[in-house]
Write a protein that holds these residues in place. Structure first.
Motif, PDB file in Angstrom:
ATOM      1  N   PHE A  75       0.835  -1.202   0.000  1.00  0.00           N
ATOM      2  CA  PHE A  75       0.000   0.000   0.000  1.00  0.00           C
ATOM      3  C   PHE A  75       0.863   1.244   0.000  1.00  0.00           C
ATOM      4  N   GLN A  76       0.343   2.333  -0.571  1.00  0.00           N
ATOM      5  CA  GLN A  76       0.895   3.663  -0.336  1.00  0.00           C
ATOM      6  C   GLN A  76       0.010   4.440   0.644  1.00  0.00           C
ATOM      7  N   ASN A  77      -1.288   4.144   0.653  1.00  0.00           N
ATOM      8  CA  ASN A  77      -2.232   4.807   1.550  1.00  0.00           C
ATOM      9  C   ASN A  77      -2.197   4.137   2.920  1.00  0.00           C
ATOM     10  N   MET A  78      -1.892   4.908   3.978  1.00  0.00           N
ATOM     11  CA  MET A  78      -1.739   4.322   5.304  1.00  0.00           C
ATOM     12  C   MET A  78      -3.063   3.811   5.860  1.00  0.00           C
ATOM     13  N   GLU A  79      -4.125   4.592   5.708  1.00  0.00           N
ATOM     14  CA  GLU A  79      -5.403   4.183   6.279  1.00  0.00           C
ATOM     15  C   GLU A  79      -5.874   2.857   5.703  1.00  0.00           C
ATOM     16  N   HIS A  80      -5.744   2.704   4.401  1.00  0.00           N
ATOM     17  CA  HIS A  80      -6.169   1.445   3.780  1.00  0.00           C
ATOM     18  C   HIS A  80      -5.310   0.269   4.250  1.00  0.00           C
ATOM     19  N   ALA A  81      -4.051   0.544   4.543  1.00  0.00           N
ATOM     20  CA  ALA A  81      -3.145  -0.523   4.953  1.00  0.00           C
ATOM     21  C   ALA A  81      -3.484  -1.081   6.332  1.00  0.00           C
ATOM     22  N   VAL A  82      -3.938  -0.230   7.259  1.00  0.00           N
ATOM     23  CA  VAL A  82      -4.063  -0.650   8.665  1.00  0.00           C
ATOM     24  C   VAL A  82      -5.489  -0.644   9.183  1.00  0.00           C
ATOM     25  N   GLU A  83      -6.460  -0.347   8.336  1.00  0.00           N
ATOM     26  CA  GLU A  83      -7.823  -0.180   8.839  1.00  0.00           C
ATOM     27  C   GLU A  83      -8.393  -1.460   9.451  1.00  0.00           C
ATOM     28  N   ASP A  84      -7.890  -2.636   9.046  1.00  0.00           N
ATOM     29  CA  ASP A  84      -8.394  -3.887   9.631  1.00  0.00           C
ATOM     30  C   ASP A  84      -7.328  -4.615  10.445  1.00  0.00           C
ATOM     31  N   SER A  85      -6.184  -3.988  10.721  1.00  0.00           N
ATOM     32  CA  SER A  85      -5.061  -4.678  11.360  1.00  0.00           C
ATOM     33  C   SER A  85      -5.332  -4.939  12.836  1.00  0.00           C
ATOM     34  N   TRP A  86      -4.902  -6.122  13.294  1.00  0.00           N
ATOM     35  CA  TRP A  86      -4.946  -6.420  14.730  1.00  0.00           C
ATOM     36  C   TRP A  86      -3.620  -6.053  15.395  1.00  0.00           C
ATOM     37  N   LEU A  87      -2.563  -5.961  14.591  1.00  0.00           N
ATOM     38  CA  LEU A  87      -1.245  -5.552  15.064  1.00  0.00           C
ATOM     39  C   LEU A  87      -0.635  -4.651  14.005  1.00  0.00           C
ATOM     40  N   VAL A  88      -0.125  -3.488  14.437  1.00  0.00           N
ATOM     41  CA  VAL A  88       0.571  -2.562  13.542  1.00  0.00           C
ATOM     42  C   VAL A  88       1.981  -2.368  14.078  1.00  0.00           C
ATOM     43  N   ILE A  89       2.992  -2.532  13.203  1.00  0.00           N
ATOM     44  CA  ILE A  89       4.396  -2.397  13.596  1.00  0.00           C
ATOM     45  C   ILE A  89       5.011  -1.288  12.757  1.00  0.00           C
ATOM     46  N   GLU A  90       5.493  -0.225  13.393  1.00  0.00           N
ATOM     47  CA  GLU A  90       6.138   0.854  12.640  1.00  0.00           C
ATOM     48  C   GLU A  90       7.628   0.587  12.504  1.00  0.00           C
ATOM     49  N   CYS A  91       8.108   0.780  11.283  1.00  0.00           N
ATOM     50  CA  CYS A  91       9.536   0.615  10.962  1.00  0.00           C
ATOM     51  C   CYS A  91      10.023   1.868  10.242  1.00  0.00           C
ATOM     52  N   VAL A  92       9.635   3.025  10.740  1.00  0.00           N
ATOM     53  CA  VAL A  92      10.012   4.284  10.101  1.00  0.00           C
ATOM     54  C   VAL A  92      11.371   4.723  10.635  1.00  0.00           C
ATOM     55  N   PRO A  93      12.003   5.741  10.015  1.00  0.00           N
ATOM     56  CA  PRO A  93      13.317   6.191  10.482  1.00  0.00           C
ATOM     57  C   PRO A  93      13.333   6.573  11.958  1.00  0.00           C
ATOM     58  N   GLU A  94      14.509   6.492  12.571  1.00  0.00           N
ATOM     59  CA  GLU A  94      14.679   6.749  14.010  1.00  0.00           C
ATOM     60  C   GLU A  94      14.646   8.254  14.300  1.00  0.00           C
ATOM     61  N   LYS A  95      13.463   8.842  14.080  1.00  0.00           N
ATOM     62  CA  LYS A  95      13.220  10.257  14.366  1.00  0.00           C
ATOM     63  C   LYS A  95      11.984  10.345  15.242  1.00  0.00           C
ATOM     64  N   LEU A  96      12.164  10.819  16.475  1.00  0.00           N
ATOM     65  CA  LEU A  96      11.100  10.747  17.474  1.00  0.00           C
ATOM     66  C   LEU A  96       9.858  11.511  17.057  1.00  0.00           C
ATOM     67  N   ASN A  97      10.013  12.716  16.526  1.00  0.00           N
ATOM     68  CA  ASN A  97       8.835  13.497  16.137  1.00  0.00           C
ATOM     69  C   ASN A  97       8.012  12.765  15.082  1.00  0.00           C
ATOM     70  N   MET A  98       8.689  12.102  14.163  1.00  0.00           N
ATOM     71  CA  MET A  98       7.989  11.335  13.136  1.00  0.00           C
ATOM     72  C   MET A  98       7.180  10.209  13.768  1.00  0.00           C
ATOM     73  N   LYS A  99       7.756   9.539  14.767  1.00  0.00           N
ATOM     74  CA  LYS A  99       7.063   8.434  15.424  1.00  0.00           C
ATOM     75  C   LYS A  99       5.889   8.945  16.268  1.00  0.00           C
ATOM     76  N   ILE A 100       6.062  10.066  16.948  1.00  0.00           N
ATOM     77  CA  ILE A 100       4.969  10.651  17.738  1.00  0.00           C
ATOM     78  C   ILE A 100       3.784  10.965  16.833  1.00  0.00           C
ATOM     79  N   ASP A 101       4.054  11.625  15.707  1.00  0.00           N
ATOM     80  CA  ASP A 101       2.981  11.980  14.764  1.00  0.00           C
ATOM     81  C   ASP A 101       2.326  10.733  14.182  1.00  0.00           C
ATOM     82  N   LEU A 102       3.135   9.716  13.929  1.00  0.00           N
ATOM     83  CA  LEU A 102       2.604   8.498  13.333  1.00  0.00           C
ATOM     84  C   LEU A 102       1.618   7.805  14.277  1.00  0.00           C
ATOM     85  N   PHE A 103       1.973   7.673  15.552  1.00  0.00           N
ATOM     86  CA  PHE A 103       1.069   7.004  16.480  1.00  0.00           C
ATOM     87  C   PHE A 103      -0.193   7.832  16.723  1.00  0.00           C
TER      88      PHE A 103
END
Length: 616
Positions: A75-103
């Motif tokens: 997927f490129q669209n995040m919502e479509h990728a995780v809308e039915d997920s029971w577990l979501v694992i983020e593997c984005v770059p090690e930048k805290l602000n990016m991770k805060i916004d993502l969660f």
């Protein structure tokens, strides 16, 4: 408020955000156990490469389900990728602000029972809860993977408020996916293994920064003292990426109030020069390709993270020539550049395929079919990277005998040569706007002059030129390499353009062409007689546009045809009709046979398993 319950996994996916080296390996772990996997990355090249990796490399994960039944989607669209997920694992770059916004975003687009995990190796998940509700923080935690499939460890750590029932629930599912889970008893920056490794790594960097030892000397004494089979520290940091190492070091220094004794400037020098490690064509602490090993070389856990997939063609000549349909038995093979993956056929019954090229951006394979000898029935086809969705983009008869194919990745244009048709063409990746760029002769008036046969082709965007070969007759030493401008001179056509230039002549039988990454050298295979034929060749391009005298880099191929350059890891791959795929260093040394005796091989192309990361 409805009490929170552990999520059901039935009919739901494991969502993975980030399709890089670890993201795709985490996906392969879950897919190997039969879990549905959704991988999201904004860059379609990453998702295409990840899906291909999981398909071709799943055997390494010892799947407990039929590999043909796995469910993995990109997927490129995040919502479509995780809308039915029971577990979501983020593997984005090690930048805290990016991770805060993502969660914070995940809180709004996932189901309220979904478990939200970070694969961070340096940030506590507590630090990522700044913008989520307290009840969301209770279903967040760290799940830090090492490097599967070789190292199966995954470290679980609380966000400080993670619901306790989540841990035994995840332990069971991690074990089902073939992992060895371990729970950190309390919050700890760096968890368990990385905390120990961080101290060792920092001291190693100080030894290097202070000039006490070279990377090679440090790794040599470490190997002698501590390792019988594994990755020494400098090799390991190169494999992970020096930019990632630097980000993690900055975090440790800031959190613990440590004094930086020259480590960050030392790393920044490499980063500024683009020397990021194994994922960079410039290398890192070691030269490029140091961690890319073939099957007959000793390999450690962090080797081959960046090894590409090989796509190459079997022309079909090993089949019985008396068999009906002899000329329609060509195949497309997929294997790995380390030679360890079993070859997989993704297309078959092709009419003498010869040239192949890939577009990672489009997620497509393109190839030429020469058709039946002596007939004007050549064609060009495309399909998805897994072999599905095959379609004809240049129909039989529009070209005579198409040979090597090259893709202008930036402009999505195909260039190809037409041997007995005595022409060079280009068209869009969908076959539209077919143009004749060069007409060396008219096949309708006879095709008996091999000096007019156009065979190999490559494009040099830096010069604004394309190159092609006209191979000449066997044993005639009349082969030539030409070049001309990508743009047709105004007022001229394919038969009379004045910018056609001979750059090499009196060659045995030059076949396929390739340019290196900088456009500073031209490489080609030659199918002719020894000593100068059945060879791999190179010529340096001088700043004034002239070429130096060409060098024979390697000899004793068995009717050499296909050619591809791994521009990141700095290797050359070549094929021959004798049925072998070879790997060479860029100077022609270090010849390795990757695959052999499974066909008569023609064109070859590479698919990178890791491309430059995009921000999520």
């Amino acid at each position: 408020m409805t009490p929170w319950k552990l999520p059901s996994t039935a009919g739901r996916s494991v969502g993975i955000l980030g399709a890089g080296v670890l993201g795709r390996r985490i996906g392969a772990c879950w897919a190997s156990a039969g879990y549905q996997v959704h991988i999201r990355d904004p860059d379609p090249r990453q998702t295409n490469a990840a899906l291909q990796y999981i398909t071709s490399e799943l055997w390494r994960y010892k799947p407990i389900v039929d590999p043909n039944t796995i469910s993995v989607r990109g997927f490129q669209n995040m919502e479509h990728a995780v809308e039915d997920s029971w577990l979501v694992i983020e593997c984005v770059p090690e930048k805290l602000n990016m991770k805060i916004d993502l969660f914070a975003e995940l809180e709004n687009i996932t189901r309220p029972d979904a478990i939200l995990a970070s694969n961070s190796s340096s940030y506590k998940s507590r630090e990522m809860t700044a913008m989520v509700k307290p009840e969301t923080a209770q279903r967040m935690l760290n799940t830090h993977y090492m490097v599967p499939p070789t190292i199966r460890i995954v470290e679980l750590m609380t966000s400080g408020s993670t619901r306790p029932e989540i841990f035994p629930f995840l332990l069971n599912h991690f074990r089902a996916s073939g992992m060895m889970p371990v729970i950190a008893h309390k919050e700890s920056t760096g968890f368990i293994l990385n905390r120990v490794w961080a101290a060792i790594k920092r001291e190693c960097l100080m030894v290097l920064a202070e000039g006490v030892a070279s990377p090679q000397e440090l790794d040599a004494v470490w190997t002698e003292m501590f390792i019988e089979n594994g990755s020494p520290p400098c090799t390991l940091m190169d494999s992970v990426g020096l930019d990632t190492v630097s980000l993690i070091e900055k975090h440790y220094i800031q959190e613990r109030g440590l004094q930086d004794r020259g480590v960050l400037p030392f790393l920044q020098k490499y980063i500024d020069e683009g020397r990021l490690g194994a994922k960079s064509s410039k290398g890192g602490l070691y030269p490029p390709n140091h961690t890319v090993k073939t099957a007959n070389q000793e390999q450690a856990s962090y080797d081959n993270l960046h090894v590409p997939s090989l796509y190459f063609l079997d022309i079909g000549w090993n089949n019985d020539p008396d068999d009906v349909g002899f000329y329609r038995k060509g195949r497309i093979f997929v294997g790995s550049a380390d030679g360890r993956s079993p070859l997989k056929v993704i297309a078959h019954h092709l009419p003498m395929p010869d040239g192949i090229a890939l577009s990672q951006k489009a997620g497509k394979i393109f190839w030429t079919n020469m058709g039946t000898p002596g007939q004007n029935d050549g064609s060009i086809m495309s399909c998805n990277l897994d072999g599905t969705g095959a379609r004809v983009i240049i129909p039989p008869g529009a070209v005579h005998t198409p040979k090597q194919l090259s893709v202008d990745q930036e402009n999505e244009v195909l260039y190809f040569s037409d041997r007995e048709g005595m022409r060079v063409f280009r068209c869009g990746v969908d076959g539209s706007n077919l143009q004749t760029l060069v007409r060396a002769g008219d096949w309708r008036k006879g095709i008996d002059d091999p000096t007019l046969w156009c065979v190999g082709i490559t494009v040099s965007a830096r010069e604004g030129k394309f190159y092609w070969t006209q191979k000449g007759p066997p044993r005639g030493a009349k082969g030539r390499i030409y070049r001309a401008s990508i743009e047709m001179p105004q007022g001229f056509g394919a038969s009379n353009r004045p910018d056609v230039e001979v750059v090499f002549d009196h060659l045995p039988e030059p076949v396929d062409l390739a340019m290196d990454e900088e456009g500073s050298a031209l490489y080609w295979t030659d199918r002719g007689e020894l000593p100068n034929g059945n060879t791999l060749n190179r010529a340096a391009l001088n700043p004034d546009g002239s070429f130096s005298k060409h060098q024979v880099l390697a000899r004793n191929l068995h009717e050499a045809i296909g050619l591809a350059i791994d521009k990141k890891n700095r290797y050359i791959y070549a094929t021959d009709l004798g049925g072998a795929v070879y790997r060479f260093n860029m100077d022609g040394s270090g010849k390795q046979t990757i695959y052999e005796d499974q066909g008569a091989f023609a064109g070859i192309a590479l698919l990178e398993q890791a491309v430059p990361s995009s921000s999520l």
